[in-house]
Design an enzyme around this catalytic site. Structure first.
Site, PDB file in Angstrom:
ATOM      1  CG  ASP A  59     -33.283 -53.314 -50.065  1.00 58.29           C
ATOM      2  OD1 ASP A  59     -32.359 -52.714 -50.626  1.00 58.29           O
ATOM      3  OD2 ASP A  59     -33.160 -54.424 -49.511  1.00 58.29           O
ATOM      4  CE  LYS A  62     -30.004 -56.523 -52.278  1.00 58.36           C
ATOM      5  NZ  LYS A  62     -28.809 -55.978 -51.626  1.00 58.36           N
ATOM      6  N   GLY A  71     -31.937 -58.531 -43.508  1.00 58.79           N
ATOM      7  CA  GLY A  71     -33.258 -59.105 -43.256  1.00 58.79           C
ATOM      8  C   GLY A  71     -33.523 -59.444 -41.808  1.00 58.79           C
ATOM      9  NE  ARG A 102     -17.708 -50.250 -32.014  1.00 55.20           N
ATOM     10  CZ  ARG A 102     -17.286 -49.037 -31.663  1.00 55.20           C
ATOM     11  NH1 ARG A 102     -16.075 -48.627 -31.995  1.00 55.20           N
ATOM     12  NH2 ARG A 102     -18.070 -48.231 -30.979  1.00 55.20           N
ATOM     13  N   GLY A 154     -29.438 -54.631 -41.494  1.00 53.77           N
ATOM     14  CA  GLY A 154     -30.085 -54.597 -40.179  1.00 53.77           C
ATOM     15  C   GLY A 154     -30.486 -53.232 -39.676  1.00 53.77           C
ATOM     16  N   GLY A 201     -32.672 -51.923 -45.964  1.00 54.50           N
ATOM     17  CA  GLY A 201     -33.313 -52.984 -46.731  1.00 54.50           C
ATOM     18  C   GLY A 201     -34.732 -53.192 -46.276  1.00 54.50           C
ATOM     19  CB  SER A 202     -36.233 -55.926 -44.322  1.00 59.97           C
ATOM     20  OG  SER A 202     -35.402 -56.804 -45.055  1.00 59.97           O
TER      21      SER A 202
END
Lengths: 299, 192
Positions: free
Chosen positions: A29, A86, A158, A170, A219, A240-241
């Site tokens: 990101d 996005k 996030g 999983r 995450g 991402g973050s």
């Protein structure tokens, strides 16, 4: 879609083909051209251009929408690797705009505020390929039946907390393994319980694999997180973050790229995990109210 | 005989499946130790700038370069072709290549993903369905490079000695004839 010289663009094979090319890589990101350069310098195989990383969307609240086209164009001009962007779930006009900009992949993403509570985009109508998030195999197959060319775990974007992505991977990959062992009669029950099209369930049973690549998102904050996702069976990772909310984005980005390639080599993982500074702080799942969770959007 | 598949990033799994469908063993190559265990090497599509950096950080660049110089057969597709080329146009300034085949290649010359396409291509071993994904274009061909396949008038499959390169993706069509050509005509006639 056929052109006059006998070649075809926008076929499922061409669209899924780009997803194949991104395997084993890291998609990062980025919110500026400068961050996009840092990502490319670190070895990202693609960047996701957006106005705010999920951690900031979570903090700011309000409605999160497609990014400003000029910001996406700046990022396209800054790097030579594929640029993704996005759109809101169900917002097919945002998707038409991104396709007109020449974006390489569209993420119909739960991280943005959904535009349609019931319908996802008909992704077969586009030349550009789409990736969609999923929390379980039924959701993943419904997205493929709408034309998605790549599936990623939703995780909980996030948060810097990989637990939800692990749960989703999983669930998806575990059910795929069970289906490959099922007999024909059981496949009908699988399709029914997953609320997924029978032909796609049968395809998994026949080929032993999911019809499109499955990546991990949501995450990932450390090289170990990326390697965990890969060892669980993800074929590439989105971060991402996790990179630009950390102390040393350049170092962390490069470390996550190396960890994704050498995901089974603990010596490499130990080497690249050293001295990266603080990762993003992260949020525990019990700190996020059910209504604030992105993963439950659009199923 | 073992065919290595460079597995730093990209479509290496699909290439390995094509080779395995011929009854030939494959090894994913991520380290110099893996490289030492293979007789030939496939370089898949993916992002050439990513692979370039991982070739260096994984200490694979120098050993692969010397194996190619010693005559190891190598087959690169798309990004793999870029890695083998003597000249890269529109690449990153720090991007490395093996200069193993005397061609100039322009990255992403056919445009962005919305311009990616599939089309028929012609070769001496038959017609192929070529899948071109943000494909590179061969803009110059040196002496000693043989053109094996064309899209219209332009070269898309080329060979120079032990090096075979394609700008398209034979691994995405489930058609292993080019892999078979590589295994049968390039790896078995090699002088040891």
């Amino acid at each position: 879609m056929n052109s006059s010289n006998g070649s075809s663009v926008g076929t499922q094979r061409v669209k899924r083909g780009l997803a194949e090319m991104l395997k084993g890589g890291v998609i990062m990101d980025v919110v500026t051209a400068k961050e996009a350069k840092i990502a490319e310098d670190a070895g990202a195989c693609a960047v996701m251009a957006l106005e705010r990383v999920p951690a900031d969307i979570r903090r700011d609240g309000g409605v999160a929408r497609m990014s400003d086209p000029s910001m996406i164009e700046e990022i396209q001009a800054a790097v030579s690797i594929p640029v993704m962007a996005k759109v809101r779930i169900g917002h097919f006009v945002e998707a038409q705009i991104l396709e007109a900009l020449g974006v390489d992949f569209i993420d119909e993403s739960e991280v943005l505020t959904p535009a349609d509570e019931t319908h996802h985009i008909d992704k077969f109508g586009f030349t550009v390929p789409f990736v969609c998030g999923a929390t379980n195999l039924g959701e993943a197959l419904r997205r493929v039946s709408e034309g998605a060319c790549m599936i990623r775990s939703k995780g909980e974007a996030g948060t810097g907390n990989v637990v939800e992505a692990v749960r989703h991977l999983r669930s998806i990959l575990g059910d795929i393994r069970k289906i490959t062992q099922a007999d024909n009669a059981e496949l009908f029950q699988w399709a029914k319980s997953l609320q997924a099209p029978l032909p796609l369930v049968q395809e998994i049973a026949e080929t032993g694999k999911f019809p499109v690549p499955i990546f991990c998102a949501g995450g990932i904050a450390t090289p170990a997180d990326a390697a965990l996702a890969m060892q669980l069976g993800a074929e590439a990772v989105f971060v991402g973050s996790g990179i630009f909310k950390s102390d040393k984005p350049e170092l962390r980005a490069k470390a996550i790229v190396e960890a994704t390639t050498h995901f089974r080599d603990a010596h490499v993982l130990a080497r690249v995990s050293r001295n990266l500074g603080a990762p993003m702080t992260g949020i525990g799942m019990d700190e996020i109210h059910e209504s604030q969770r992105y993963a439950s959007r659009g199923n | 005989m073992t065919v290595g598949v460079l597995a730093l990033q990209g479509a290496f799994a699909a290439h390995a499946e094509c080779i395995q469908s011929l009854g030939v063993a494959t090894v994913e190559v991520r380290t110099p130790e893996h490289l030492a265990a293979v007789d030939s090497l496939l370089m898949p599509g993916g992002e050439s700038s990513t692979m370039s950096q991982l070739l260096l950080s994984s200490q694979l660049f120098a050993p692969i370069a010397s194996r190619i110089a010693e005559g190891m057969p190598v087959f690169g597709t798309c990004a793999g072709m870029i890695l083998l080329a003597s000249e890269i146009l529109d690449g990153r300034s720090d991007q490395v290549s093996f200069s193993a085949i005397d061609i100039s290649v322009r990255r992403n010359a056919f445009g962005r993903q919305v311009d990616s396409f599939e089309s028929s291509i012609h070769t001496p071993i038959g017609d192929f369905h070529g899948v071109f994904i943000r494909a590179p274009r061969i803009e110059r061909i040196g002496n000693g490079v043989e053109v094996l396949g064309t899209l219209g008038d332009e070269p898309v499959l080329v060979r120079q000695g032990n090096v075979l390169a394609a700008s398209f993706h034979p691994e995405l069509t489930g058609d292993a004839r080019l892999h078979e050509y590589f295994v049968q005509n390039m790896t078995q006639t090699r002088k040891v």
